[in-house]
Design a protein around this motif. Sequence first.
Motif, PDB file in Angstrom:
ATOM      1  N   SER A  29       6.969   3.360   5.506  1.00 28.04           N
ATOM      2  CA  SER A  29       6.163   4.424   6.112  1.00 28.04           C
ATOM      3  C   SER A  29       4.735   4.466   5.578  1.00 28.04           C
ATOM      4  O   SER A  29       3.776   4.313   6.344  1.00 28.04           O
ATOM      5  CB  SER A  29       6.841   5.784   5.904  1.00 28.04           C
ATOM      6  OG  SER A  29       6.991   6.062   4.522  1.00 28.04           O
ATOM      7  N   VAL A  30       4.588   4.654   4.273  1.00 30.73           N
ATOM      8  CA  VAL A  30       3.250   4.852   3.700  1.00 30.73           C
ATOM      9  C   VAL A  30       2.337   3.664   3.977  1.00 30.73           C
ATOM     10  O   VAL A  30       1.240   3.811   4.538  1.00 30.73           O
ATOM     11  CB  VAL A  30       3.341   5.118   2.180  1.00 30.73           C
ATOM     12  CG1 VAL A  30       1.936   5.232   1.583  1.00 30.73           C
ATOM     13  CG2 VAL A  30       4.138   6.378   1.902  1.00 30.73           C
ATOM     14  N   MET A  31       2.783   2.471   3.588  1.00 33.31           N
ATOM     15  CA  MET A  31       1.920   1.304   3.748  1.00 33.31           C
ATOM     16  C   MET A  31       1.767   0.902   5.216  1.00 33.31           C
ATOM     17  O   MET A  31       0.731   0.350   5.616  1.00 33.31           O
ATOM     18  CB  MET A  31       2.453   0.140   2.920  1.00 33.31           C
ATOM     19  CG  MET A  31       2.558   0.434   1.432  1.00 33.31           C
ATOM     20  SD  MET A  31       1.071   1.202   0.707  1.00 33.31           S
ATOM     21  CE  MET A  31      -0.139  -0.108   0.890  1.00 33.31           C
ATOM     22  N   THR A  32       2.785   1.184   6.016  1.00 27.48           N
ATOM     23  CA  THR A  32       2.692   0.905   7.449  1.00 27.48           C
ATOM     24  C   THR A  32       1.620   1.775   8.089  1.00 27.48           C
ATOM     25  O   THR A  32       0.799   1.307   8.904  1.00 27.48           O
ATOM     26  CB  THR A  32       4.041   1.149   8.139  1.00 27.48           C
ATOM     27  OG1 THR A  32       5.032   0.332   7.525  1.00 27.48           O
ATOM     28  CG2 THR A  32       3.970   0.792   9.612  1.00 27.48           C
ATOM     29  N   ALA A  33       1.601   3.045   7.715  1.00 29.65           N
ATOM     30  CA  ALA A  33       0.597   3.969   8.258  1.00 29.65           C
ATOM     31  C   ALA A  33      -0.797   3.614   7.758  1.00 29.65           C
ATOM     32  O   ALA A  33      -1.763   3.576   8.547  1.00 29.65           O
ATOM     33  CB  ALA A  33       0.952   5.404   7.870  1.00 29.65           C
ATOM     34  N   TRP A 136      -0.063  -6.442  -2.817  1.00 27.49           N
ATOM     35  CA  TRP A 136       0.630  -5.217  -3.238  1.00 27.49           C
ATOM     36  C   TRP A 136       1.807  -4.917  -2.333  1.00 27.49           C
ATOM     37  O   TRP A 136       2.894  -4.588  -2.799  1.00 27.49           O
ATOM     38  CB  TRP A 136      -0.336  -4.042  -3.253  1.00 27.49           C
ATOM     39  CG  TRP A 136       0.165  -2.853  -4.019  1.00 27.49           C
ATOM     40  CD1 TRP A 136      -0.109  -2.545  -5.314  1.00 27.49           C
ATOM     41  CD2 TRP A 136       1.042  -1.829  -3.528  1.00 27.49           C
ATOM     42  NE1 TRP A 136       0.547  -1.379  -5.673  1.00 27.49           N
ATOM     43  CE2 TRP A 136       1.261  -0.920  -4.591  1.00 27.49           C
ATOM     44  CE3 TRP A 136       1.657  -1.589  -2.309  1.00 27.49           C
ATOM     45  CZ2 TRP A 136       2.064   0.202  -4.479  1.00 27.49           C
ATOM     46  CZ3 TRP A 136       2.471  -0.463  -2.184  1.00 27.49           C
ATOM     47  CH2 TRP A 136       2.672   0.417  -3.251  1.00 27.49           C
ATOM     48  N   VAL A 137       1.597  -5.035  -1.026  1.00 22.97           N
ATOM     49  CA  VAL A 137       2.656  -4.755  -0.059  1.00 22.97           C
ATOM     50  C   VAL A 137       3.816  -5.733  -0.243  1.00 22.97           C
ATOM     51  O   VAL A 137       4.995  -5.335  -0.216  1.00 22.97           O
ATOM     52  CB  VAL A 137       2.114  -4.825   1.384  1.00 22.97           C
ATOM     53  CG1 VAL A 137       3.254  -4.836   2.392  1.00 22.97           C
ATOM     54  CG2 VAL A 137       1.184  -3.651   1.656  1.00 22.97           C
ATOM     55  N   THR A 138       3.498  -7.010  -0.443  1.00 26.68           N
ATOM     56  CA  THR A 138       4.546  -8.019  -0.624  1.00 26.68           C
ATOM     57  C   THR A 138       5.397  -7.727  -1.851  1.00 26.68           C
ATOM     58  O   THR A 138       6.634  -7.713  -1.776  1.00 26.68           O
ATOM     59  CB  THR A 138       3.927  -9.426  -0.764  1.00 26.68           C
ATOM     60  OG1 THR A 138       3.236  -9.745   0.451  1.00 26.68           O
ATOM     61  CG2 THR A 138       5.005 -10.468  -1.027  1.00 26.68           C
ATOM     62  N   TRP A 139       4.744  -7.467  -2.976  1.00 25.63           N
ATOM     63  CA  TRP A 139       5.488  -7.232  -4.215  1.00 25.63           C
ATOM     64  C   TRP A 139       6.221  -5.897  -4.181  1.00 25.63           C
ATOM     65  O   TRP A 139       7.268  -5.743  -4.817  1.00 25.63           O
ATOM     66  CB  TRP A 139       4.570  -7.321  -5.427  1.00 25.63           C
ATOM     67  CG  TRP A 139       4.145  -8.733  -5.705  1.00 25.63           C
ATOM     68  CD1 TRP A 139       2.886  -9.249  -5.655  1.00 25.63           C
ATOM     69  CD2 TRP A 139       5.005  -9.814  -6.047  1.00 25.63           C
ATOM     70  NE1 TRP A 139       2.910 -10.589  -5.940  1.00 25.63           N
ATOM     71  CE2 TRP A 139       4.202 -10.962  -6.186  1.00 25.63           C
ATOM     72  CE3 TRP A 139       6.385  -9.941  -6.243  1.00 25.63           C
ATOM     73  CZ2 TRP A 139       4.718 -12.213  -6.519  1.00 25.63           C
ATOM     74  CZ3 TRP A 139       6.911 -11.185  -6.576  1.00 25.63           C
ATOM     75  CH2 TRP A 139       6.080 -12.298  -6.708  1.00 25.63           C
ATOM     76  N   ASN A 140       5.699  -4.936  -3.426  1.00 28.83           N
ATOM     77  CA  ASN A 140       6.419  -3.679  -3.282  1.00 28.83           C
ATOM     78  C   ASN A 140       7.740  -3.885  -2.543  1.00 28.83           C
ATOM     79  O   ASN A 140       8.767  -3.303  -2.908  1.00 28.83           O
ATOM     80  CB  ASN A 140       5.571  -2.655  -2.538  1.00 28.83           C
ATOM     81  CG  ASN A 140       6.305  -1.351  -2.319  1.00 28.83           C
ATOM     82  OD1 ASN A 140       6.601  -0.618  -3.266  1.00 28.83           O
ATOM     83  ND2 ASN A 140       6.654  -1.063  -1.076  1.00 28.83           N
ATOM     84  N   VAL A 141       7.712  -4.707  -1.498  1.00 29.80           N
ATOM     85  CA  VAL A 141       8.948  -4.997  -0.767  1.00 29.80           C
ATOM     86  C   VAL A 141       9.947  -5.693  -1.673  1.00 29.80           C
ATOM     87  O   VAL A 141      11.146  -5.372  -1.684  1.00 29.80           O
ATOM     88  CB  VAL A 141       8.651  -5.856   0.484  1.00 29.80           C
ATOM     89  CG1 VAL A 141       9.950  -6.350   1.110  1.00 29.80           C
ATOM     90  CG2 VAL A 141       7.838  -5.068   1.498  1.00 29.80           C
TER      91      VAL A 141
END
Length: 198
Positions: A29-33, A136-141
């Motif tokens: 949600s957060v990073m998608t938005a 950041w998004v990759t490592w968060n996943v």
Amino acid sequence: MFALRTAALVAATLTTGLTAGIFFAYATSVMTALGQSDDRTFIDVMQKINVVIINPAFMLAFMGSVGFTVLAAALHLGKDARTTLIWVGVALLLNVIAFGITSGLNVPLNNQLANAGDVAQIPDLAAVRAQFESSWVTWNVVRAVIHTLAFLVLTGALFVAGMQHAKADRNPAAAPVSMSAPMYPQYAPQPGFPSTRH
């Protein structure tokens, strides 16, 4: 001991689940938005999130995912809990890996974004965002997936621990024979009958 072991396992499972949920929420949600927002908004919001996320509730869950799992492992070192210990050990390894990803990859990126300064003073917003967002998004996943796996393993550990405890209850160790009790109670003197002993 069983109650203490169970409490530690529950705490480890809960904090791991909460941590996985936080990172899952970021990913879904957060990073998608934010990904749909302009560069200025993206950087401004992420800088603020990275400040407010350092709070007691988050830190308890994040640090507890490792700390409580270590405690649960320590309490299951006995021979009678070896099977549960294996499950807890796997979960601990997963939590440590995810913790390392956060500390060694996501946090440095957060610091890099913070060091870019006030969003109103950044000359090239697109470049700052590009250096941060994708990694950041990759490592968060990745960390979300690993924490989720650890949560599932800890859930399995709780199940195994419960099964072991139930099995022990069904097959208790033989109680020691009391020296004050007759060895053969059917031959003990009964009330109203004279003893055959002289």
